[in-house]
Structures are given as C-alpha cells and as structure tokens.
Design an enzyme around this catalytic site. Structure first.
Site, mmCIF file in Angstrom:
data_model
loop_
_atom_site.group_PDB
_atom_site.id
_atom_site.type_symbol
_atom_site.label_atom_id
_atom_site.label_comp_id
_atom_site.label_asym_id
_atom_site.label_seq_id
_atom_site.Cartn_x
_atom_site.Cartn_y
_atom_site.Cartn_z
ATOM 1 N N CYS A 116 25.001 71.244 31.726
ATOM 2 C CA CYS A 116 24.336 72.023 30.673
ATOM 3 C C CYS A 116 24.704 71.378 29.342
ATOM 4 O O CYS A 116 25.263 70.293 29.285
ATOM 5 C CB CYS A 116 24.798 73.473 30.739
ATOM 6 S SG CYS A 116 26.550 73.627 30.452
ATOM 7 N N ARG A 121 29.464 69.224 34.106
ATOM 8 C CA ARG A 121 29.837 70.380 34.946
ATOM 9 C C ARG A 121 29.819 70.050 36.449
ATOM 10 O O ARG A 121 29.141 70.659 37.222
ATOM 11 C CB ARG A 121 28.915 71.577 34.664
ATOM 12 C CG ARG A 121 28.698 71.926 33.221
ATOM 13 C CD ARG A 121 29.943 72.368 32.470
ATOM 14 N NE ARG A 121 30.526 73.604 32.936
ATOM 15 C CZ ARG A 121 30.132 74.816 32.542
ATOM 16 N NH1 ARG A 121 29.134 74.927 31.718
ATOM 17 N NH2 ARG A 121 30.734 75.896 32.991
ATOM 18 N N ASP A 305 36.300 78.004 24.961
ATOM 19 C CA ASP A 305 35.181 78.909 24.630
ATOM 20 C C ASP A 305 35.291 79.461 23.208
ATOM 21 O O ASP A 305 34.344 80.089 22.732
ATOM 22 C CB ASP A 305 35.134 80.084 25.620
ATOM 23 C CG ASP A 305 34.781 79.613 27.014
ATOM 24 O OD1 ASP A 305 34.987 80.376 27.967
ATOM 25 O OD2 ASP A 305 34.330 78.457 27.154
ATOM 26 N N ARG A 397 23.579 86.168 27.024
ATOM 27 C CA ARG A 397 24.170 85.866 28.344
ATOM 28 C C ARG A 397 25.607 86.368 28.417
ATOM 29 O O ARG A 397 26.109 86.718 29.479
ATOM 30 C CB ARG A 397 24.169 84.352 28.593
ATOM 31 C CG ARG A 397 22.816 83.754 28.862
ATOM 32 C CD ARG A 397 22.912 82.324 29.318
ATOM 33 N NE ARG A 397 23.826 82.199 30.470
ATOM 34 C CZ ARG A 397 24.089 81.040 31.076
ATOM 35 N NH1 ARG A 397 23.540 79.928 30.642
ATOM 36 N NH2 ARG A 397 24.910 81.002 32.111
HETATM 37 C C1 EPZ Z 1 34.916 78.475 33.420
HETATM 38 O O1 EPZ Z 1 33.950 77.461 33.652
HETATM 39 C C2 EPZ Z 1 34.260 79.445 32.451
HETATM 40 N N1 EPZ Z 1 33.075 80.029 33.048
HETATM 41 C C3 EPZ Z 1 33.869 78.687 31.171
HETATM 42 O O2 EPZ Z 1 33.307 79.631 30.266
HETATM 43 C C4 EPZ Z 1 35.143 78.093 30.559
HETATM 44 O O3 EPZ Z 1 34.788 77.338 29.422
HETATM 45 C C5 EPZ Z 1 35.833 77.188 31.590
HETATM 46 O O4 EPZ Z 1 36.091 77.928 32.800
HETATM 47 C C6 EPZ Z 1 37.155 76.629 31.075
HETATM 48 O O5 EPZ Z 1 38.000 77.680 30.753
HETATM 49 C C7 EPZ Z 1 33.210 81.111 33.859
HETATM 50 O O6 EPZ Z 1 34.312 81.566 34.124
HETATM 51 C C8 EPZ Z 1 31.943 81.698 34.419
HETATM 52 P P1 EPZ Z 1 36.336 74.493 34.855
HETATM 53 P P2 EPZ Z 1 34.191 76.382 34.847
HETATM 54 O O7 EPZ Z 1 35.978 74.288 36.278
HETATM 55 O O8 EPZ Z 1 34.838 77.064 36.006
HETATM 56 C C9 EPZ Z 1 35.713 69.782 35.100
HETATM 57 C C10 EPZ Z 1 31.662 80.493 28.837
HETATM 58 O O9 EPZ Z 1 31.206 80.130 27.739
HETATM 59 N N2 EPZ Z 1 35.429 69.994 36.525
HETATM 60 O O10 EPZ Z 1 37.684 75.034 34.522
HETATM 61 O O11 EPZ Z 1 32.936 75.650 35.074
HETATM 62 C C11 EPZ Z 1 34.641 70.387 34.205
HETATM 63 O O12 EPZ Z 1 33.561 69.509 34.043
HETATM 64 C C12 EPZ Z 1 31.909 79.473 29.927
HETATM 65 O O13 EPZ Z 1 31.959 81.678 29.132
HETATM 66 C C13 EPZ Z 1 35.289 68.887 37.367
HETATM 67 O O14 EPZ Z 1 35.384 67.747 36.934
HETATM 68 O O15 EPZ Z 1 35.247 75.411 34.150
HETATM 69 C C14 EPZ Z 1 35.397 70.613 32.914
HETATM 70 O O16 EPZ Z 1 35.438 69.392 32.198
HETATM 71 C C15 EPZ Z 1 31.566 78.050 29.477
HETATM 72 N N3 EPZ Z 1 35.033 69.093 38.688
HETATM 73 C C16 EPZ Z 1 36.812 70.966 33.390
HETATM 74 O O17 EPZ Z 1 36.901 70.489 34.749
HETATM 75 C C17 EPZ Z 1 34.937 70.355 39.215
HETATM 76 O O18 EPZ Z 1 34.719 70.479 40.445
HETATM 77 C C18 EPZ Z 1 37.125 72.462 33.392
HETATM 78 O O19 EPZ Z 1 36.083 73.108 34.081
HETATM 79 C C19 EPZ Z 1 35.087 71.455 38.354
HETATM 80 C C20 EPZ Z 1 35.339 71.255 37.022
#
Ligand code: EPZ
Length: 417
Positions: A116, A121, A305, A397
């Site tokens: 996104c 992601r 966030d 959202r």
């Molecule tokens: C959660 O997203 C939250 N969403 C996000 O909030 C929040 O910004 C994020 O955690 C970090 O705190 C929900 O809880 C619904 P991550 P998530 O997996 O789970 C990389 C909002 O605005 N990664 O902790 O997707 C990823 O690309 C949203 O409320 C991989 O590389 O976050 C990122 O750079 C936005 N491989 C980092 O890890 C994976 O398999 C952290 O992502 C998974 C993640």
C-alpha cells in the site's frame, strides 16, 4: 465524493473519549473464528476496517449484530475458507484470518495482501511460521492458498519482529495439539490484548508481554465477552491535535500504560500533562520546541503510526527536527502535501528533515492512507485559511467520528457531502 473542510487557527479545548483500538479489535475478531460459539466484543470501534472484517466473517458463515459499541459474533456456522477478493485486497489486515481459518477449517484462501502507500507489506514471515507448523502454502493467480489438516506444534524464531506475523502464528498454533514456542515475537500491546482474549476463550498462552510465547493448543473453547481496550494511536492523534493548535485537551479513557514514548516526545515539544483517574489532562499552550531526533521503532519505541501526525506538529514549531522512519519504507508520502501547505520538509532516505516555520497555509490536498490523512487534518487545524481534504474514507478506516470529535473540541471542521 465527500471531502473535509477546515478553517484553521482555533485552539482545541475540551474532552474527547478515546475509541476502542482498531489494531486490537481486528485480530480479536479473527481469533473469534477459532470458536464454534458466540463472542461478544464490547467497546468495539465503529470504523470501516472493523465493518469490513465483520462482512468477511459474514461471508464465511458467521452471524453478527451491533448494539451501540458491542459487537456480537456468532461463529457456530462458519464453513467458508475463502476471504473475498474485494475485501482482502482493500484491507491488508484480512491476512490475519489465515491463522484462525487454518486452525478451524484446515485450509484458507486469501487475496495476496498487496502493498500500500506506506510500503511493500510482504507476508513472508507469516508464511515461514505456518511452514514450521506443517502448513503447505502456495500462491495461485494473486491468491494465497494454505492447507494443513493438522497444525503441528513447532518452535519458531522470527528473524525480526512483525506484529501481524506474530498474531497469525499465535492463531494457527492455538489449533495445534500440543505446545508451540514462538521466539522474537512482537510485543506491541495489541499482541498482549489478543493473548488476553484467547486466554479468556480457553487457550493457554504463557509469556504474555514478552517476546517468547508458548501456546498450548487443542483445548476446549468457550463463549467469551471481552472489552476492546482504548486505541493508543487514536489517543496520540488527539493529543497531537491539541499540540498543533496549542490547545488544552482531555483524553478520557486513554490507555495510560501504552503512551510513554508518545508522551516523551510531547513533553520535549513543551507539552504539559498529568493523569487524573484514567483521564489524560494536557496543556499545549507552551508547545514550541523542535525535536532534534526521533526514530520510529517497534514497541515500546515511538510508534510508526504516530510518525505522520508528529511531522505535522513539528512543521509548526520554529527550529529543526529530524524524524527517522525505521519500520515502513514509504511512510513519508505526505511530505509533498505538507510542503504545499507551507511546510519546509526535506526527505533524505529514511530521514525527514523538518524546518519548522509556524505558518502553514490552507490548501486543497488529498488523503492517500489512514495516518497520513489524519496528519493532513491536523495541519489544516493549524493552517491559516481553509484546507480541503479529499478521500476522507481513508481516515474513516481507523478513526471513529474523527471530524465530529474535533469539531466538538472547537475545531472549525465539517464534512461536505
Ligand atoms: C501492524 O501492521 C499494524 N496494523 C500497523 O498499523 C502498524 O504500523 C504495524 O503493525 C507496525 O506497528 C494492524 O495491526 C492491523 P508488521 P503489520 O508486520 O502487522 C515487514 C495502522 O495505521 N514485514 O509489524 O503489517 C513490514 O513490511 C497500521 O493502523 C516483512 O518484511 O506490521 C514492515 O516493514 C499501518 N515480512 C515491518 O516488517 C512480513 O512477513 C513491520 O511490519 C511481515 C512484515
């Protein structure tokens, strides 16, 4: 197309009730799928991401109803295993249903959760954790298909911390017939809330709040009533709305033990606050100092966030601030729009160099994602003149009654249909 219209320049004053947490509610709704029974979620935020998740559960066979902020999910008749494309692609967090549908149905198909505006992601960590549990995953025409008749108890060390991957692994492990050990888990409060909910449902999870979780699967589950805790990011957003307008805002029912890193930055800017029986009483009349350096990090660090809304505030204090975004590679998209409003921000790789100017000007801008949209609203509240923001659906959202709440605090803000 509706749009937000703001006449800036008014200091926000008054009390705002902090909604239930979006990022706690979504994984808890997914966890409810594990139980062939009824789950009642109180203080559930009425936001589009929660409504979308509700519609997905209905398509899978669940029945749901609302009474105020209480959502009742009857998951007795869930037989579906496929998350519809129209929701899956729109709401990345639907990927969280993989773990619970695998646990309940032994298979699941979800649209590949695309990237996104804030970054690619990927979900590789989710899939690696499933692989350790004996789950076979493959990608077919943009859909992820996972199957595993029996979830095998496993031991898995995450290469780095991921909120969603941790949540998905916990949900799948809950169906395994034995103990699964997950190491280097994310320790965000939303993980603790998920574990508390699953505990109440009858799944034993040891290590809550630490990065090592031991999940004992295969236990009898029961109907559960659970209070969704307040949203720490919504609380931080209203705090910074008070800061950018130099107002005096009271946050009712703010999550006191989850705001430390946000309040540290608020204090550095000159914000003053105290807690009074669950209410955060804030005074931003002396907000005037830049923050020389702040970086986003996993909990308990400064939340990614909150990065965009902090950026808006820092454009209005004289002096130079630096924000380093360490979690998502694309989370500086609003810089060009803030600069169009008179900010002076330079992006250098992962760093945003903000030269605070105090004089933002109203402009016609547009939201592209949730937190960036909120940051533009805050900038509009401080800007001289009128700001119009297109695409307010992104903001809905994650924030319930955002514009109405800001208007009740004295902001001159309306939504023009
Ligand atoms: C959660 O997203 C939250 N969403 C996000 O909030 C929040 O910004 C994020 O955690 C970090 O705190 C929900 O809880 C619904 P991550 P998530 O997996 O789970 C990389 C909002 O605005 N990664 O902790 O997707 C990823 O690309 C949203 O409320 C991989 O590389 O976050 C990122 O750079 C936005 N491989 C980092 O890890 C994976 O398999 C952290 O992502 C998974 C993640």
């Amino acid at each position: 197309m509706d749009r937000i219209r703001i006449e800036g320049g008014r200091a926000l004053c008054g009390s705002v009730y902090i909604q239930g947490s979006k990022n706690a509610a979504l994984p808890v709704m997914a966890a409810a799928v594990l139980h062939r029974g009824v789950t009642v979620l109180k203080n559930c935020p009425r936001i589009t991401d929660v409504c979308d998740m509700e519609r997905i559960l209905q398509r899978l066979g669940a029945k749901s109803s609302w009474e105020g902020h209480t959502l009742t999910l009857d998951c007795r008749n869930i037989e579906g295993t496929c998350v519809p494309m129209e929701y899956g692609s729109r709401m990345r967090s639907s990927v969280i249903l993989m773990g619970s549908l695998l646990g309940r149905m032994g298979e699941v198909t979800v649209p590949y959760p695309g990237g996104c505006t804030i970054g690619r992601r990927p979900v590789d960590l989710h899939l690696k954790a499933f692989g350790q549990m004996g789950v076979h995953v493959e990608e077919r025409q943009g859909m992820l298909y996972a199957s595993g008749s029996k979830i095998r108890p496993a031991e898995y060390l995450f290469p780095f911390r991921s909120v969603g991957a941790t949540e998905n692994a916990i949900l799948a492990a809950a169906a395994g017939d034995g103990e699964t050990v997950l190491k280097n888990c994310a320790i965000e409060p939303e993980i603790v809330h998920l574990c508390r909910f699953m505990d109440k449902m009858g799944i034993q999870i040891k290590g809550k709040g630490t990065d090592c979780l031991i999940i004992k699967g295969g236990t009898e589950l029961k109907d559960t009533v659970f209070d969704i805790p307040p949203d720490r990011i919504a609380a931080g957003t209203y705090l910074f709305a008070g800061a950018i307008t130099r107002g005096q805002v009271i946050l009712a029912d703010a999550p006191e033990e989850e705001l430390d890193s946000i309040l540290q930055v608020y204090k550095k800017m000159g914000g003053q606050y105290y807690w009074n029986s669950g209410k955060l009483v804030t005074d931003s009349r002396h907000v005037q100092y830049p923050v020389s350096y702040v970086e986003t990090a996993s909990y308990p660090g400064f939340p990614t966030d909150m990065q965009s809304v902090l950026m808006s505030v820092l454009t209005t204090v004289k002096g130079d601030s630096v924000i380093r975004e360490q979690i998502f590679e694309e989370r500086f998209k609003i810089v060009s729009l803030l600069n169009r409003m008179g900010a002076r921000i330079l992006v250098d790789g992962r760093d945003a160099l903000i030269h605070g100017t105090e004089t933002l000007k109203g402009q016609h801008v547009f939201a592209e994602e949730l937190r960036g949209g909120a940051a533009l609203v805050l900038a509009g509240l401080a800007a001289k003149g009128v700001t119009v923001i297109d695409n307010p659906h992104f903001i809905r959202r994650g924030y319930e009654n955002f514009c109405e709440n800001l208007a009740a605090l004295g902001g001159n803000i309306t939504v023009d249909k």
